[in-house]
Enzyme design. Structure first.
Site: not given
Ligand code: SAH
Length: 348
Positions: A89, A161-162, A217-218, A335
């Site tokens: 997507e 994805g990373e 970061l989060h 995402c």
């Protein structure tokens, strides 16, 4: 699945066309057609014999838009189908300065962040550089964009994805996206977001592509970060900060932190104070996002008022910070949400 022709750089296209014994101007026509978002069979300037030769070696269509959703705020969300039937997507957001497309770099993801829908079923496979590029070629063409006057002006690698878990293909994609003969999008108009694969952050600084490096970061301590982001067990926040400073030293680009506000998890006064002491004086910006709640996950978003309060604390502490406007919430903005619901509904 055959090879993807959009994986090739302009030089590689020239070599390919020469290897078929065709004149050099055919390479230009082919590359131009691909840059216009065309499938091989749709490039009308090429002779039929060359097209059938190409189709022996390459997929005609790397990727196609199979569904488009439009949000009330103008955000568009796409489902793409890859040549092997996998679904990914993407999103196109309109701003005053242009249109930003968000692209996926993998089918699924294996990073396991607790708030993210992309990782629910793990990683299926990496996307090739041409499959990442084709998301943009197709969307640019669908909205009437050309090479000279692009409908897609900015690109963010913030879909599923990373990016640094697919390092080689992503770097190749970035080279092709910024190539003068192609769409020629400036690195300054590209943002790459990583959950913090520190070794790859160093490699990327050495590759020297001066884009907007963004790190998710989060959290403000490694222990708390590990509660929602398994990658925190591998790399510490201190290591991430060092890698960011190295990127700044090598490219001169300031970096950005994404910080999704999760109720009861990471947005008390103490967290604001932690962030200020971690980041004050660094060449960085903090992007706050109110968590986009994912139905398969239990984590909750902070309310808007608390989000603004948190922003105010950061600003008072001397940080450069903004609260990102939520876009496309009515069409599964976060995402992996759209792909997850598509796969869900086609299973029923
Ligand atoms: N793998 C990369 C690219 C994803 S970018 C990374 O981790 O950075 C998407 C950004 O949105 C990341 O900061 C990610 O942590 C964040 N994100 C994912 N799911 C989210 C959700 N449900 N609500 C808010 N932010 C989310």
């Amino acid at each position: 699945m055959k090879a993807i022709i959009q994986d090739l750089s302009y030089n590689q296209i020239k070599e390919l066309v020469a290897s078929y014994g065709q004149p050099a101007f055919r390479a230009k026509q082919l590359y131009e057609g691909l840059t216009q978002g065309k499938d091989i069979s749709q490039i009308s300037t090429l002779p039929a014999a060359l097209k059938s030769r190409l189709l022996e070696d390459f997929e005609d269509c790397a990727i196609k838009i199979i569904e488009t959703f439009e949000s009330a705020d103008g955000t568009k969300k796409f489902l793409f189908e890859l040549a092997d039937g996998n679904i990914i997507e993407g999103v196109l957001m309109s701003y005053k300065y242009g249109n930003t497309q968000c692209v996926s770099t993998q089918v699924g993801c294996r990073m396991g962040c607790k708030f993210c829908a992309s990782t629910l079923n793990g990683r299926i496979r990496d996307l090739s550089s041409g499959e990442i590029l084709s998301q943009i070629l197709k969307v640019n063409a669908a909205y009437g964009g050309t090479k000279e006057k692009r409908a897609v002006t900015n690109v963010v690698l913030m879909g599923s994805g990373e990016p640094f878990d697919n390092y080689g293909n992503v770097v190749e994609f970035l080279k092709n996206l910024t190539a003068a003969e192609g769409l020629n999008i400036s690195a300054r108009n590209i943002s790459l977001s990583t959950c913090g694969l520190v070794d790859k952050m160093y490699a990327f600084a050495d590759d020297g592509i001066p884009l907007n490096l963004t790190v998710s970061l989060h959290a403000t301590t490694d222990e708390e970060r590990a509660r929602t982001m398994p990658i925190a067990n591998k790399w510490s926040i201190a290591q991430i900060l060092q890698a960011c400073d190295n990127y700044f030293a090598k490219t001169g680009r300031r970096y950005i932190f994404e910080y999704s506000l999760i109720e009861g998890e990471n947005c008390d006064r103490r967290h604001a104070e932690d962030l200020i002491s971690l980041l004050k004086g660094r060449p960085c910006h903090v992007n706050l996002i109110r968590l986009n709640e994912v139905k398969e996950r239990t984590l909750k978003a902070t309310d808007e008022q608390s989000a603004y309060r948190f922003l105010g604390l950061l600003e008072k502490g001397g940080l450069s910070a903004t609260l990102r406007r939520q876009m496309g919430a009515d069409i599964g903005g976060a995402c992996g949400q759209l792909r997850a619901s598509y796969i869900d509904s086609s299973r029923k």
